[in-house]
Design an enzyme around this catalytic site. Sequence first.
Site, PDB file in Angstrom:
ATOM      1  N   HIS A 100      -2.228  -1.697  -4.758  1.00  0.00           N
ATOM      2  CA  HIS A 100      -3.692  -1.723  -4.828  1.00  0.00           C
ATOM      3  C   HIS A 100      -4.206  -0.312  -5.070  1.00  0.00           C
ATOM      4  O   HIS A 100      -3.466   0.672  -4.927  1.00  0.00           O
ATOM      5  CB  HIS A 100      -4.287  -2.294  -3.534  1.00  0.00           C
ATOM      6  CG  HIS A 100      -4.124  -1.391  -2.351  1.00  0.00           C
ATOM      7  ND1 HIS A 100      -5.134  -0.590  -1.861  1.00  0.00           N
ATOM      8  CD2 HIS A 100      -3.050  -1.140  -1.560  1.00  0.00           C
ATOM      9  CE1 HIS A 100      -4.700   0.093  -0.817  1.00  0.00           C
ATOM     10  NE2 HIS A 100      -3.434  -0.215  -0.617  1.00  0.00           N
ATOM     11  N   SER A 128       0.830  -1.196   0.000  1.00  0.00           N
ATOM     12  CA  SER A 128       0.000   0.000   0.000  1.00  0.00           C
ATOM     13  C   SER A 128       0.873   1.258   0.000  1.00  0.00           C
ATOM     14  O   SER A 128       1.744   1.411  -0.853  1.00  0.00           O
ATOM     15  CB  SER A 128      -0.930  -0.057   1.220  1.00  0.00           C
ATOM     16  OG  SER A 128      -1.865   0.975   1.229  1.00  0.00           O
TER      17      SER A 128
END
Length: 288
Positions: free
Chosen positions: A142, A119
């Site tokens: 993501h 992330s």
Amino acid sequence: MSLRDLPAGPVLPRPAAFQADAPSDALVRWAEMPVAVQVTSVTESDSTITIFDVIGEDDMGGGVSLRRIAAALSRIGPQAVTVQINSPGGDMFEGIAIYNLLRAHPAAVTVEVLGLAASAASIIAMAGDEIHMSPGSFLMLHNAWGVVIGNRHDMAEAAALFESFDAALAGIYAARSGRPQVEIAALLDAETFLGAEEAITAGMADGMVEGSAAGPLARSPQSGAQSRPDIQARRRIDAALAQQGIPRSARRAMLRDLTGTRNAAEPATQNAGIPLSAIRQLIDTIRS
């Protein structure tokens, strides 16, 4: 400035009532990573900065903040720096700001992924002039992730903003890897975990950590220290709570009340023995 031609991370508007968090699947994987005694949010040794916590400071003093990284770079001065990462991510805005800070460093920046760079932590990793992976380590990419509270108009506005966030993230990964942005966007949509060799093949990393052993955290300053199952247990509880949709701030408050510690990544300072019945009751309450 970076020795590579890396793009500046965009200054993005933070949606109203937005709560940043690391994805629950990244927290689950991070919870299974080895933990050692002296792991802290940010520590510095010579010209090394370690990022071994979630990205973004919380109201209990945990997390890795822009302010802490700026202080470390100020202390190190205009010399080459190594950034070691084992983090599940967290606040995208803070992650982009830290990326920009490292990108602007006047000397070489070497990033070592020692466990997980997921992330927002994977965005920080992209600031490295050289990115090295430890055996068994992962990058995780993501789309923008967070909690927005409000009515349907707030949600629609947030969705439009998140689309622009995703494009900005894809641009950073694409510039660092040399891959088409549409290809990177597909990786973000799929919430992709890249192992060490996969990250190198994808252009997201340049090689393996020099002299690395056969597992993650092999080059950590804390390697060889006594294992801390209590810290790992708290991370697992935090991950389980996240999987139930409990926001980060609420999880931290629950763990603080349950264990007497201010941060799920740190050892308890009181009530060190957590009754198993209390943990079961907590999980049962969340699932009900």
